[in-house]
Design an enzyme around this catalytic site. Structure first.
Site, PDB file in Angstrom:
ATOM      1  N   PRO A 137       0.811  -1.224   0.000  1.00 21.83           N
ATOM      2  CA  PRO A 137       0.000   0.000   0.000  1.00 21.83           C
ATOM      3  C   PRO A 137       0.839   1.266   0.000  1.00 21.83           C
ATOM      4  O   PRO A 137       1.815   1.390   0.747  1.00 21.83           O
ATOM      5  CB  PRO A 137      -0.819  -0.130   1.289  1.00 21.83           C
ATOM      6  N   CYS A 138       0.422   2.214  -0.845  1.00 23.40           N
ATOM      7  CA  CYS A 138       1.240   3.412  -1.070  1.00 23.40           C
ATOM      8  C   CYS A 138       0.672   4.669  -0.426  1.00 23.40           C
ATOM      9  O   CYS A 138       1.337   5.699  -0.397  1.00 23.40           O
ATOM     10  CB  CYS A 138       1.398   3.643  -2.569  1.00 23.40           C
ATOM     11  N   GLN A 139      -0.566   4.611   0.096  1.00 22.87           N
ATOM     12  CA  GLN A 139      -1.212   5.843   0.556  1.00 22.87           C
ATOM     13  C   GLN A 139      -0.412   6.567   1.633  1.00 22.87           C
ATOM     14  O   GLN A 139      -0.419   7.794   1.719  1.00 22.87           O
ATOM     15  CB  GLN A 139      -2.623   5.528   1.094  1.00 22.87           C
ATOM     16  N   PHE A 158       2.677   6.954   1.833  1.00 25.77           N
ATOM     17  CA  PHE A 158       3.884   7.595   1.310  1.00 25.77           C
ATOM     18  C   PHE A 158       3.602   8.542   0.146  1.00 25.77           C
ATOM     19  O   PHE A 158       4.488   9.257  -0.301  1.00 25.77           O
ATOM     20  CB  PHE A 158       4.873   6.517   0.833  1.00 25.77           C
TER      21      PHE A 158
END
Length: 360
Positions: free
Chosen positions: A98-100, A102
């Site tokens: 999951p990238c949210q 960063f």
């Protein structure tokens, strides 16, 4: 009465998803697998995907439809375990975690965000595999990961990977743009990281693919259905609050470009490319690519967006029961298949070499 064979069907092959893809004996496991971008890339490279896991129940439906022979564990990564879920050892482990936490678009809380901590479960699974741990890790995230918190976040990730027994440093990561490394005209920058097990390799000399020549890139139009009218729900009507904004922008910028609503203004892509496809593009008018065709001003359809992520019509099936919001989200969350395929082929070559020789 027996039916006569149809001679015209003799040379026809079943869709790619129904064919038994050739395996080179190399195995793959996919964490945070979503709808299967990594899985398809490694299948196209000749590897066999043994299992995949993700907690998104809607994504699991799309994955199951397109990869009926791959075991899919639809559960939160916090509940995943090697012993409890009988996870087989694999040569390669992929994870688009999951990238949210960063992303520049979010609050950028990093490891202070529970979603940022999900990365550590990749390390936990590796540790649970013990001496059976993967030979190579392939990870993906937003490009801001490397710069997040003045580089401290990346240093933490590097340290955890190294402690797990892998060669990995900043040089083993690279930000790649879909528009530069494939023939797909989508401006999509993502960071890819490759870690190589110390038990199998004497160093990490992985080389990422080079950009392709710009003249090989296809036009945005070649991915779109411009010869037939799209469903009415994709067109902006005069009653829409965004209709006049798009008409004015298109009248000024031309019909050939792709447009996008950002907050309270419309921007134009001036490079014959599509804007980055985002997970929230199905939540309304914002962040969704928009064009003018001969019937009016409309959003790109889910199928068109899928093509711009490398999901070919010949093999990619969209579940008919899922809402457009969910399909847009899944496509925006995915990796670009042809880009990962280029990386996958190099990863597979590394495994092939180590499987046929000694530690290299």
């Amino acid at each position: 009465m027996a039916l006569k064979a149809n001679k015209n069907n003799k040379s026809k092959k079943p869709p790619l998803t129904q064919q038994k893809l050739p395996s080179n004996g190399i195995t793959v496991g996919c964490m945070f697998a979503a709808i299967g971008g990594f899985a398809k890339a490694f299948q196209l490279g000749g590897a066999k995907v043994l299992w995949a896991t993700d907690k998104d129940g809607f994504a699991s439906q799309t994955f199951a439809l397109n990869f009926p022979n791959v075991r899919y564990l639809n559960k939160p990564v916090e509940e995943l375990s090697v012993h409890g879920d009988s996870l087989e050892s694999v040569d390669i482990l992929t994870a688009g975690f999951p990238c949210q936490a960063f992303s520049l678009a979010g609050e950028k809380l990093g490891f202070k965000d529970p979603r940022g901590l999900l990365f550590l479960h990749i390390i936990r699974i590796i540790q649970e595999l013990k001496e059976r741990k993967p030979k190579i890790l392939l990870l993906e995230n937003v490009k801001n990961l490397k710069a997040h918190d003045n580089g401290k976040t990346f240093k933490r990730i590097q340290s955890e990977i190294q402690k797990a027994g892998y060669w990995f440093s900043e040089e083993n990561s690279k930000i790649l743009n879909t528009a530069e490394h494939t023939n797909i005209p989508q401006n999509r920058e993502r960071i890819f990281m490759v870690a190589m097990c110390r038990d199998c390799f004497s160093s990490n000399d992985f080389v990422f693919p080079k950009p392709i020549f710009e003249e090989k890139r296809r036009t945005v139009k070649s991915f779109l259905d411009l010869n037939r009218k799209a469903d009415a729900r994709y067109y902006f009507t005069k009653e829409s609050q965004y209709y006049e904004m798009f008409c004015e922008a298109i009248d000024d910028g031309g019909r050939e470009a792709v447009y996008q609503l950002r907050r309270n203004y419309v921007r134009k892509n001036k490079s014959d490319q599509c804007f980055t496809l985002m997970a929230n593009m199905g939540d309304g008018g914002h962040n969704q690519p928009v064009i003018r065709d001969k019937w009016g001003v409309r959003k790109l359809t889910p199928r068109e967006c899928a093509r711009l992520q490398g999901y070919d019509d010949k093999w990619f099936k969209i579940p008919p029961n899922l809402s457009n919001t969910q399909i847009y989200k899944q496509i925006g969350n995915s990796v670009t298949v042809p880009l990962v395929t280029r990386i996958a082929k190099t990863v597979i070559n590394k495994i092939t070499n180590v499987n046929t020789g000694s530690k290299i």
